[in-house]
Design a protein around this motif. Sequence first.
Motif, short mmCIF file in Angstrom:
data_model
loop_
_atom_site.label_atom_id
_atom_site.label_comp_id
_atom_site.label_asym_id
_atom_site.label_seq_id
_atom_site.Cartn_x
_atom_site.Cartn_y
_atom_site.Cartn_z
N LEU A 129 1.11 -1.26 -0.07
CA LEU A 129 0.03 0.13 0.01
C LEU A 129 1.04 1.25 0.09
O LEU A 129 0.79 2.19 -0.91
N VAL A 130 1.91 1.20 0.61
CA VAL A 130 2.95 2.28 0.85
C VAL A 130 3.49 2.55 -0.57
O VAL A 130 3.61 3.78 -1.17
N THR A 131 3.96 1.50 -1.27
CA THR A 131 4.57 1.48 -2.50
C THR A 131 3.71 2.17 -3.21
O THR A 131 4.13 3.05 -4.13
N LEU A 132 2.28 1.72 -3.68
CA LEU A 132 1.63 2.24 -4.63
C LEU A 132 1.09 3.46 -4.38
O LEU A 132 0.92 4.49 -5.33
N THR A 133 1.02 4.18 -3.20
CA THR A 133 0.66 5.36 -2.64
C THR A 133 1.81 6.22 -3.14
O THR A 133 1.44 7.37 -3.87
N VAL A 134 2.91 5.95 -2.63
CA VAL A 134 4.04 6.81 -3.11
C VAL A 134 4.24 6.98 -4.69
O VAL A 134 4.68 7.94 -5.30
N ALA A 135 4.09 5.83 -5.41
CA ALA A 135 4.36 5.91 -6.84
C ALA A 135 3.16 6.78 -7.46
O ALA A 135 3.18 7.44 -8.42
N ARG A 136 1.87 6.54 -6.78
CA ARG A 136 0.87 7.17 -7.43
C ARG A 136 0.88 8.89 -7.37
O ARG A 136 0.50 9.48 -8.08
#
Length: 218
Positions: free
Chosen positions: A92-99
Motif C-alpha cells: 500500500l505504501v509503495t503504490l501510494t508513493v508511486a501514485r
Amino acid sequence: IALQDKMKFEIDSFEKKIKEMKFDLNKRRFTYDCLKNREKEFFDMCGLTVNEFDCLFACVIPFLHLIVYPDCVQTLEKLDSHELLDSRTELLVTLTVARHAVDLVIMAKLVGGSSSTISRVFVAWMVFLRCVLDEVNLKPLPGFIEAFLPRVFVDAGHADFGILGDNTETWIAQSENFELNNLTFSHYKNHTTGKVSVWIFPHGALCKCSDAFPISLG
C-alpha cells in the motif's frame, strides 16, 4: 470493601479509556488494516479498490520470500522502525508513493517509521513487482474480450484485434509566442490544441496515451 470497589471501578474506567485511545490511534495509522474499511480513502491513496488490491496481493503472495531490501543486513521484519509494516501495508505504501509522488519523509511520518526504511520498502517492492508481473500471463481468457466488445466491432470483422488507436485534439493554453500559436492552432477546434494518440484494448481499458504534439505535425 467500598475502597476496593472504588479502586476497581477506577481501574476499569482507566482501562476503558486506554482502549478508546488505542482505537482512535489505530484509526489514524497508515496501515492496510486501518484503511481497508475506508474504501474511498483507500482508493484515493493507491488507485485500487480493496478487492483489486487484495487480488494483486494474492498474486504475489507465493513470491514474497524473494523480496530483497537494498542495503539491509537483516530482514525488515526485525527492524525496530519496521514493526508496523506488514507486507500488505508495504504494498500500500509503495503504490501510494508511486501514485502521488509522496515525499518519503512524509510517508515515514504516516507509518511511524524512518525515511530510509520507506526508501528500502519502495525500491524493493517496485523491483519485485516488475519482476513478478513481467512473468504473469495477462492474456485475457477465451471469450473475455468478446463479452465486452461492442457488437459493431464484431460485425465489422474486428473481433480479433488486440489494440485500437486514434488521435484526438485537446485544448491547450495560448502562448505569447506568435509562431508557437501558429503551430498549435486548430481550425477544426478554432483554438490552440495538442494532438494526442490514444490506444485502448478492445474491451475499453486504456493502454497508452502519447505526449501531446502540435496539430501542424499531425
